[in-house]
Design a protein around this motif. Structure first.
Motif, mmCIF file in Angstrom:
data_model
loop_
_atom_site.group_PDB
_atom_site.id
_atom_site.type_symbol
_atom_site.label_atom_id
_atom_site.label_comp_id
_atom_site.label_asym_id
_atom_site.label_seq_id
_atom_site.Cartn_x
_atom_site.Cartn_y
_atom_site.Cartn_z
ATOM 1 N N TRP A 87 0.811 -1.220 0.000
ATOM 2 C CA TRP A 87 0.000 0.000 0.000
ATOM 3 C C TRP A 87 0.844 1.270 0.000
ATOM 4 N N THR A 88 2.170 1.133 0.172
ATOM 5 C CA THR A 88 2.999 2.320 0.391
ATOM 6 C C THR A 88 4.114 2.513 -0.634
ATOM 7 N N VAL A 89 4.206 1.647 -1.649
ATOM 8 C CA VAL A 89 5.230 1.807 -2.681
ATOM 9 C C VAL A 89 4.561 2.086 -4.026
ATOM 10 N N THR A 90 5.333 2.647 -4.942
ATOM 11 C CA THR A 90 4.770 3.079 -6.224
ATOM 12 C C THR A 90 4.942 2.050 -7.331
ATOM 13 N N LYS A 116 -0.483 4.931 -11.717
ATOM 14 C CA LYS A 116 0.938 4.955 -12.042
ATOM 15 C C LYS A 116 1.639 6.068 -11.276
ATOM 16 N N GLY A 117 2.746 5.709 -10.636
ATOM 17 C CA GLY A 117 3.531 6.708 -9.919
ATOM 18 C C GLY A 117 2.979 7.109 -8.575
ATOM 19 N N LYS A 118 1.889 6.489 -8.149
ATOM 20 C CA LYS A 118 1.275 6.793 -6.863
ATOM 21 C C LYS A 118 1.211 5.522 -6.019
ATOM 22 N N THR A 119 1.259 5.691 -4.710
ATOM 23 C CA THR A 119 1.028 4.550 -3.839
ATOM 24 C C THR A 119 -0.470 4.363 -3.651
ATOM 25 N N ALA A 120 -0.853 3.170 -3.216
ATOM 26 C CA ALA A 120 -2.275 2.891 -2.999
ATOM 27 C C ALA A 120 -2.860 3.780 -1.902
ATOM 28 N N PHE A 121 -2.080 4.044 -0.852
ATOM 29 C CA PHE A 121 -2.573 4.945 0.196
ATOM 30 C C PHE A 121 -2.774 6.352 -0.346
ATOM 31 N N GLU A 122 -1.867 6.819 -1.187
ATOM 32 C CA GLU A 122 -2.025 8.155 -1.761
ATOM 33 C C GLU A 122 -3.302 8.253 -2.594
ATOM 34 N N VAL A 123 -3.600 7.197 -3.337
ATOM 35 C CA VAL A 123 -4.795 7.203 -4.175
ATOM 36 C C VAL A 123 -6.052 7.042 -3.313
ATOM 37 N N MET A 124 -6.001 6.135 -2.362
ATOM 38 C CA MET A 124 -7.162 5.860 -1.517
ATOM 39 C C MET A 124 -7.584 7.074 -0.704
ATOM 40 N N PHE A 125 -6.611 7.779 -0.157
ATOM 41 C CA PHE A 125 -6.921 8.879 0.761
ATOM 42 C C PHE A 125 -6.873 10.245 0.084
ATOM 43 N N ARG A 126 -7.077 10.255 -1.230
ATOM 44 C CA ARG A 126 -7.172 11.529 -1.937
ATOM 45 C C ARG A 126 -8.480 12.229 -1.545
ATOM 46 N N PRO A 127 -8.575 13.531 -1.793
ATOM 47 C CA PRO A 127 -9.813 14.246 -1.459
ATOM 48 C C PRO A 127 -11.033 13.642 -2.158
ATOM 49 N N ASP A 128 -12.152 13.632 -1.464
ATOM 50 C CA ASP A 128 -13.436 13.163 -2.010
ATOM 51 C C ASP A 128 -13.468 11.664 -2.274
ATOM 52 N N TYR A 129 -12.584 10.909 -1.623
ATOM 53 C CA TYR A 129 -12.665 9.445 -1.769
ATOM 54 C C TYR A 129 -12.723 8.847 -0.358
ATOM 55 N N TYR A 130 -11.813 8.027 0.018
ATOM 56 C CA TYR A 130 -11.878 7.431 1.358
ATOM 57 C C TYR A 130 -11.525 8.477 2.416
ATOM 58 N N ASP A 131 -12.440 8.645 3.374
ATOM 59 C CA ASP A 131 -12.262 9.618 4.447
ATOM 60 C C ASP A 131 -12.712 8.996 5.773
ATOM 61 N N ARG A 142 7.111 4.724 5.969
ATOM 62 C CA ARG A 142 6.265 4.966 4.801
ATOM 63 C C ARG A 142 4.791 5.056 5.214
ATOM 64 N N MET A 143 4.360 4.134 6.053
ATOM 65 C CA MET A 143 2.976 4.156 6.533
ATOM 66 C C MET A 143 2.675 5.447 7.281
ATOM 67 N N ASN A 144 3.574 5.826 8.199
ATOM 68 C CA ASN A 144 3.370 7.047 8.981
ATOM 69 C C ASN A 144 3.182 8.263 8.082
ATOM 70 N N ALA A 145 3.982 8.324 7.024
ATOM 71 C CA ALA A 145 3.965 9.491 6.149
ATOM 72 C C ALA A 145 2.729 9.545 5.259
ATOM 73 N N GLN A 146 2.114 8.389 4.986
ATOM 74 C CA GLN A 146 1.049 8.341 3.991
ATOM 75 C C GLN A 146 -0.359 8.214 4.562
ATOM 76 N N LEU A 147 -0.493 7.822 5.807
ATOM 77 C CA LEU A 147 -1.826 7.784 6.405
ATOM 78 C C LEU A 147 -2.316 9.205 6.642
ATOM 79 N N PRO A 148 -3.628 9.428 6.571
ATOM 80 C CA PRO A 148 -4.155 10.780 6.772
ATOM 81 C C PRO A 148 -3.807 11.301 8.169
ATOM 82 N N PRO A 149 -3.252 12.481 8.262
ATOM 83 C CA PRO A 149 -2.889 13.016 9.581
ATOM 84 C C PRO A 149 -4.112 13.229 10.467
#
Length: 315
Positions: free
Chosen positions: A87-90, A136-151, A180-187
């Motif tokens: 979930w944390t690599v590209t 492409k070029g994004k981690t799964a966490f980055e995509v999942m926790f983008r605005p207007d998606y998983y919140d 990696r997890m710490n940096a990518q989970l929603p603060p």
């Protein structure tokens, strides 16, 4: 013209189009894990969290804290052959396990809870509005926790087996993955990480227990804001180790699958671990950070710079 230009930009960047906000409702409680959720534990996780107020005793203060989870929309997603790193690599094999269509079965995951509207627990990540995690070029966490998606208002992570060799052999790899997890989970979002249930085999159990020890230490070293629950305890290992009743069997009576405890085992696991899970959940929703999260972050070399400065680049 504007819409076409926007689509061209998105596709040119190699991104998938986000699920539209009017088609997708985010879960309040999000549980992510590996194939143990697929093959036994998923329904038990769902039941536990849907009845959280019953399963975790409350007082007035705790009841107030749980109001953030009041609608109890629970989603449990388990993806076969994945680890936290998936979930944390590209790129790489660990990400492909999450994002590529399974060549044999054409599905690689299971989902439980309100997001699964098909009646079929099996699905392929990337197919359906609720499972758009790959770009492409994004981690799964980055995509999942983008605005207007998983919140989500609570994130519960459940991994161990597919990262066990990596974490048991090198503590530094556990640190890298937790960073990696710490940096990518929603603060600011409450988060609990629990290692998965013990296996049937002593050899596998010993390896995973060593991995858990390194992983727990990595949470402490990195001052992770997530609470950590040990799935491998003396009691849970004693319950599962060599116990055929807790694993799928062949017609001959031999254990068919020593890695995935069945639903009966999952129910027993939760009976053993309920107090630890509830304490971790309350610590998080009541904003009581883990003890290791309190000191100012230090990097691994002991300098006063933030540990996040040492996060390796995309791989």
């Amino acid at each position: 013209m504007i819409i076409r230009a926007f689509l061209a930009i998105i596709l040119g960047l190699g991104l998938t189009l986000p699920a539209s906000a009017d088609k997708f409702t985010s879960p309040t409680i999000l549980v992510l894990g590996d194939s143990q959720l697929q093959f036994g534990a998923g329904p038990v996780f769902l039941e536990f969290f849907e009845q959280l107020k019953t399963n975790c005793p409350t007082d007035a203060q705790r009841a107030t804290a749980l109001e953030v989870l009041s609608d109890m929309k629970v989603a449990v997603i388990g993806v076969r052959s994945t680890s936290l790193r998936s979930w944390t690599v590209t790129k790489g094999a660990t990400k492909r396990a999450l994002c590529e269509v399974d060549k044999k079965w054409k599905v690689n995951a299971s989902a439980f809870g309100f997001i699964n509207t098909t009646g079929n627990r099996y699905l392929q990540i990337g197919q359906g509005d609720a499972y758009q995690f790959c770009a492409k070029g994004k981690t799964a966490f980055e995509v999942m926790f983008r605005p207007d998606y998983y919140d989500p208002k609570l994130i519960f992570l459940n991994f161990l087996g597919n990262g066990a060799q990596r974490w048991a052999n090198r503590y530094e790899k556990a640190v890298e993955d937790v960073l990696r997890m710490n940096a990518q989970l929603p603060p600011g979002v409450p988060c609990v990480f629990m290692t998965t249930a013990p296996s049937y085999s002593k050899k596998v159990t010993d390896l995973r227990h060593r991995a858990q020890e390194n992983l727990k230490r990595a949470f402490e070293t990195t001052h992770s804001h997530c609470s950590f629950v040990e799935g491998y305890s003396a009691e849970t290992m004693a319950a599962n180790l060599g116990n055929k009743r807790y694993f799928r069997l062949k017609k001959s009576g031999a254990v068919k699958d020593p890695y995935h405890p069945n639903e009966r085992a999952a129910k027993n696991f939760f009976q053993i671990e309920t107090a630890n899970i509830c304490n971790a959940l309350y610590d998080q929703v009541m904003r009581k950070q883990p003890s290791w999260a309190a000191p100012p972050p230090m990097d691994l070399a002991g300098s006063t710079h933030s540990i996040h400065a040492r996060l390796p680049g995309p791989r």
